[in-house]
Design a protein around this motif. Structure first.
Motif, PDB file in Angstrom:
ATOM      1  N   VAL A  99       0.825  -1.192   0.000  1.00  0.00           N
ATOM      2  CA  VAL A  99       0.000   0.000   0.000  1.00  0.00           C
ATOM      3  C   VAL A  99       0.866   1.251   0.000  1.00  0.00           C
ATOM      4  O   VAL A  99       1.961   1.275   0.560  1.00  0.00           O
ATOM      5  CB  VAL A  99      -0.947  -0.017   1.240  1.00  0.00           C
ATOM      6  N   PHE A 101       0.154   5.258   0.977  1.00  0.00           N
ATOM      7  CA  PHE A 101      -0.896   6.078   1.578  1.00  0.00           C
ATOM      8  C   PHE A 101      -0.883   7.503   1.043  1.00  0.00           C
ATOM      9  O   PHE A 101       0.064   7.939   0.396  1.00  0.00           O
ATOM     10  CB  PHE A 101      -0.737   6.111   3.098  1.00  0.00           C
ATOM     11  N   SER A 106       2.559  11.472   7.459  1.00  0.00           N
ATOM     12  CA  SER A 106       2.243  10.537   8.538  1.00  0.00           C
ATOM     13  C   SER A 106       2.449   9.086   8.121  1.00  0.00           C
ATOM     14  O   SER A 106       2.295   8.197   8.929  1.00  0.00           O
ATOM     15  CB  SER A 106       0.804  10.747   9.000  1.00  0.00           C
ATOM     16  N   SER A 107       2.802   8.843   6.865  1.00  0.00           N
ATOM     17  CA  SER A 107       2.946   7.444   6.468  1.00  0.00           C
ATOM     18  C   SER A 107       4.362   6.915   6.673  1.00  0.00           C
ATOM     19  O   SER A 107       4.625   5.756   6.429  1.00  0.00           O
ATOM     20  CB  SER A 107       2.498   7.238   5.025  1.00  0.00           C
ATOM     21  N   LEU A 108       5.271   7.795   7.120  1.00  0.00           N
ATOM     22  CA  LEU A 108       6.620   7.335   7.450  1.00  0.00           C
ATOM     23  C   LEU A 108       6.872   7.624   8.929  1.00  0.00           C
ATOM     24  O   LEU A 108       6.648   8.743   9.383  1.00  0.00           O
ATOM     25  CB  LEU A 108       7.667   8.056   6.598  1.00  0.00           C
TER      26      LEU A 108
ATOM     27  N   GLN B 190      -2.201   5.685  12.787  1.00  0.00           N
ATOM     28  CA  GLN B 190      -1.292   6.391  11.887  1.00  0.00           C
ATOM     29  C   GLN B 190      -0.998   5.532  10.654  1.00  0.00           C
ATOM     30  O   GLN B 190      -0.787   4.328  10.778  1.00  0.00           O
ATOM     31  CB  GLN B 190       0.033   6.690  12.605  1.00  0.00           C
ATOM     32  N   PRO B 191      -0.939   6.166   9.480  1.00  0.00           N
ATOM     33  CA  PRO B 191      -0.630   5.385   8.283  1.00  0.00           C
ATOM     34  C   PRO B 191       0.657   4.577   8.399  1.00  0.00           C
ATOM     35  O   PRO B 191       0.746   3.489   7.858  1.00  0.00           O
ATOM     36  CB  PRO B 191      -0.532   6.442   7.193  1.00  0.00           C
ATOM     37  N   TYR B 192       1.679   5.103   9.096  1.00  0.00           N
ATOM     38  CA  TYR B 192       2.926   4.325   9.112  1.00  0.00           C
ATOM     39  C   TYR B 192       2.780   3.048   9.920  1.00  0.00           C
ATOM     40  O   TYR B 192       3.480   2.068   9.658  1.00  0.00           O
ATOM     41  CB  TYR B 192       4.133   5.161   9.571  1.00  0.00           C
ATOM     42  N   ALA B 195       0.936   0.831   7.512  1.00  0.00           N
ATOM     43  CA  ALA B 195       1.887   0.364   6.500  1.00  0.00           C
ATOM     44  C   ALA B 195       2.754  -0.755   7.069  1.00  0.00           C
ATOM     45  O   ALA B 195       3.071  -1.715   6.369  1.00  0.00           O
ATOM     46  CB  ALA B 195       2.757   1.520   6.015  1.00  0.00           C
ATOM     47  N   ALA B 198       0.745  -3.815   7.087  1.00  0.00           N
ATOM     48  CA  ALA B 198       0.670  -4.326   5.719  1.00  0.00           C
ATOM     49  C   ALA B 198       2.000  -4.913   5.267  1.00  0.00           C
ATOM     50  O   ALA B 198       2.039  -5.744   4.371  1.00  0.00           O
ATOM     51  CB  ALA B 198       0.240  -3.208   4.769  1.00  0.00           C
TER      52      ALA B 198
END
Lengths: 333, 302
Positions: A99, A101, A106-108, B190-192, B195, B198
């Motif tokens: 995925v 995002f 905020s995705s790291l 939180q997306p991380y 992730a 996942a």
């Protein structure tokens, strides 16, 4: 590997979120976020899932990734049913489905170096032997997303939004996935960076034969990279067809309204805009019959009572509307 | 300028004693002081208090428990720097030895409540079923005024520093627990973290690598706050006679013993009070500064 079946098959996917309240947290209502969605994705294909905010498109993505447990329906990856698979057996599935995002910030994880962020999936799936191997593989990933190799010892906050999104893509590429779900992956970027990231995704798809599920609210973006488009409205797919048909001969009134909202660079171009009034109804209490009937310019009595099913209106073109044939032009009545 | 003079300057610089910071290092130290004045002020004050506590026997102190009835309630003088109390004990010595109790209690409670609260908070933030039960229990603990709960716990046990630490830790744990649980609940969305799920990361690894490091900054601030609050609670308990046994001098029981005379001999209360205030202030300053420094987004290159 089964080559006759599509890479991903989704049949009647439903995801309801309970609304809890009261002293003992009992369920008082449900949000019908995704209510019976079916589609499939072939290898190397891009399917876009478009719709307004709150129509359930991100929920579809997260349900496929098993970040949510699905309420009902079936999901097959390469012929293997994954929606009811116990979490302990999901690991090999996760390796094949990754995925990217929306929010590159905020995705790291802000406390991890790029090397550790990209190294995490590699180590999890046992793809590296030792530290030198890890460094080499991470460097290769950086090459793939066109970032400098020496940046791997830096922290995410040292990068710009576009660069961070490249890192997010590199992380999704790390396990060697067949399918990448891009959840609004370019929506938070400004236009020039957006174009770069889209080009990168298209290049990577050609190079690696990736299938993409591209979740977006922006038809103009989708037009540049998709093979097929599924339009969602309030938890349901209302129209699914290939890109050319969708942009030239849309069938569903909602698709037409969405298309007419796409900005056109030429201010003098003649436009026949369909402007929807009102907001998307609440998914807690969706309208009866056709879910779009509260806002549809072509609404008639049947729409209020009977729910239209997806039916074929052309080759590889399905639409959920009672109107038997596509009216040439929509006229606001 | 000739080559020889340059060379001479170079030689002179290298023979400087190595313990002195080089100009570059000095610049970095001054830069740190400039960026984080609260850490420096708070840290230095805490360090002084710790040194006082450790070095108390060598800082011209007398036996803090030796009685000298003939020399009681002396005003501060060259002989008795902070005066003597109503039993003739040297207040200076008692205050310095008292720092040991206060700091031990403060740091121990911060550690115990921090570790206990973090563990419970992490578990309940990640497990829905446990969450409901644990948090209701924590609500129950928090609904009792902290000092009353500490008094009740002390009443169940014998007065000792160890029991004071346990009692205050129990009353402070729910606060840490709530904080950590709240942070965990927001972080796991939180997306991380999604992730990482996942990417096939296992839950314990997610907690350890993604959740815990990001709770550290608020936890640190909370820990320093708890440390300061525990010192005050300890002093309060000792002041009302429910804390540290009278045989061990602590700032609280020194003040308690000075209370009867405070209108005529205010210094007996004044000195331990000023030490307590400075220490609590220093710990809070340190915590405040640490919060800013621990955030990598705000931290500039050191």
């Amino acid at each position: 590997m089964n080559t006759t079946r599509p890479l991903l098959e989704v049949k009647g996917l439903k995801k309801y979120f309970p609304i809890t309240g009261g002293l003992f947290g009992q369920t008082t209502a449900k949000v019908y976020a995704v209510d019976g969605v079916s589609f499939d994705i072939q290898r190397g294909e891009t399917l876009s899932l478009v719709g307004e905010s709150g129509c359930g498109k991100s929920t579809v993505g997260k349900s496929l990734l098993r970040l949510y447990d699905v309420t009902d329906g079936e999901v097959y990856l390469d012929g293997q049913r994954i929606d009811n698979m116990p979490a302990s057996k999901l690991r090999p599935i996760r390796q094949r489905m990754q995925v990217v995002f929306q929010d590159p910030f905020s995705s790291l994880n802000p406390r991890m170096k790029i090397r550790d962020i990209l190294g995490e999936p590699l180590t999890n799936f046992g793809l590296v032997k030792n530290n030198a191997d890890l460094r080499e593989k991470v460097s290769l990933l950086m090459d793939k997303v066109q970032l400098p190799r020496d940046a791997i010892d830096r922290f995410p906050h040292e990068f710009s939004g576009g660069q961070r999104q490249r890192i997010g893509i590199a992380r999704a590429l790390a396990p060697g996935a067949d399918l990448i779900i891009c959840d609004e992956a370019v929506s938070a970027l400004d236009v020039s960076v957006k174009a770069q990231i889209i080009n990168l995704l298209v290049d990577l798809q050609d190079e690696l034969g990736l299938a993409l599920l591209f979740i977006s609210h922006d038809l103009a973006t989708v037009e540049h990279l998709t093979h097929r488009v599924a339009v969602m409205y309030l938890g349901k797919i209302v129209e699914l067809t290939d890109r050319r048909t969708l942009f030239s001969k849309p069938h569903h009134p909602y698709t037409k309204a969405l298309l007419s909202a796409v900005p056109v660079p030429d201010p003098t171009a003649p436009r026949n805009r369909v402007i929807l009034t009102g907001d998307v109804p609440s998914p807690i209490n969706p309208p009866s019959g056709c879910r779009f009937h509260t806002r549809c310019p072509l609404v008639h009595d049947r729409c209020r009572t009977e729910e239209p099913q997806l039916r074929t209106v052309g080759e590889g073109h399905t639409s959920a509307c009672h109107l038997t044939h596509a009216p040439g032009e929509l006229v606001m009545g | 300028m000739s080559d020889t003079s340059l060379h001479g300057a170079y030689v002179a610089a290298t023979v400087l004693p190595e313990i002195l910071p080089t100009p570059k290092e000095r610049g970095r130290i001054m830069g740190f002081v400039h960026r984080h004045p609260t850490i420096v002020i708070g840290g230095v004050l805490v360090l002084i208090m710790v040194l006082i506590a450790i070095l108390a026997p060598w800082l011209f102190t007398k036996d803090p428990t030796s009685l000298a009835p003939s020399k009681r309630t002396r005003e501060p003088s060259a002989l008795y720097w902070f005066g003597t109390d109503m039993l003739g004990r040297d207040v200076y010595s008692r205050v310095l030895y008292g720092a040991r109790v206060s700091l031990t209690v403060g740091f121990s409670v911060a550690c115990c409540a921090g570790i206990l609260g973090t563990t419970i908070g992490l578990i309940s933030g990640f497990t829905r079923r446990i969450d409901a039960i644990v948090m209701r229990a924590m609500d129950g603990l928090m609904s009792i005024p902290q000092i009353l709960l500490a008094i009740a716990l002390m009443a169940l046990t014998r007065a000792s520093v160890q029991n004071v630490i346990i009692a205050i830790s129990i009353t402070e744990t729910p606060r840490v627990c709530r904080l950590v649980r709240g942070v965990v609940l927001s972080l796991r969305e939180q997306p991380y973290v999604e992730a990482a799920i996942a990417s096939g990361t296992k839950v314990p690894v997610i907690i350890w690598k993604h959740i815990l490091p990001n709770t550290l900054a608020p936890l640190m601030v909370q820990a320093t706050f708890i440390c300061a609050s525990a010192m005050i609670t300890e002093a309060t308990l000792s002041f009302i006679g429910a804390g540290t046994p009278p045989i061990i001098p602590s700032w609280g029981n020194i003040m308690a013993e000075g209370r009867a005379l405070w209108q005529v001999k205010p210094y007996i209360v004044f000195f331990p009070a000023i030490f307590l205030s400075i220490t609590v202030l220093a710990v809070n300053l340190l915590g405040d500064g640490l919060r800013d420094a621990l955030d990598p987004r705000l931290a500039k290159r050191l």
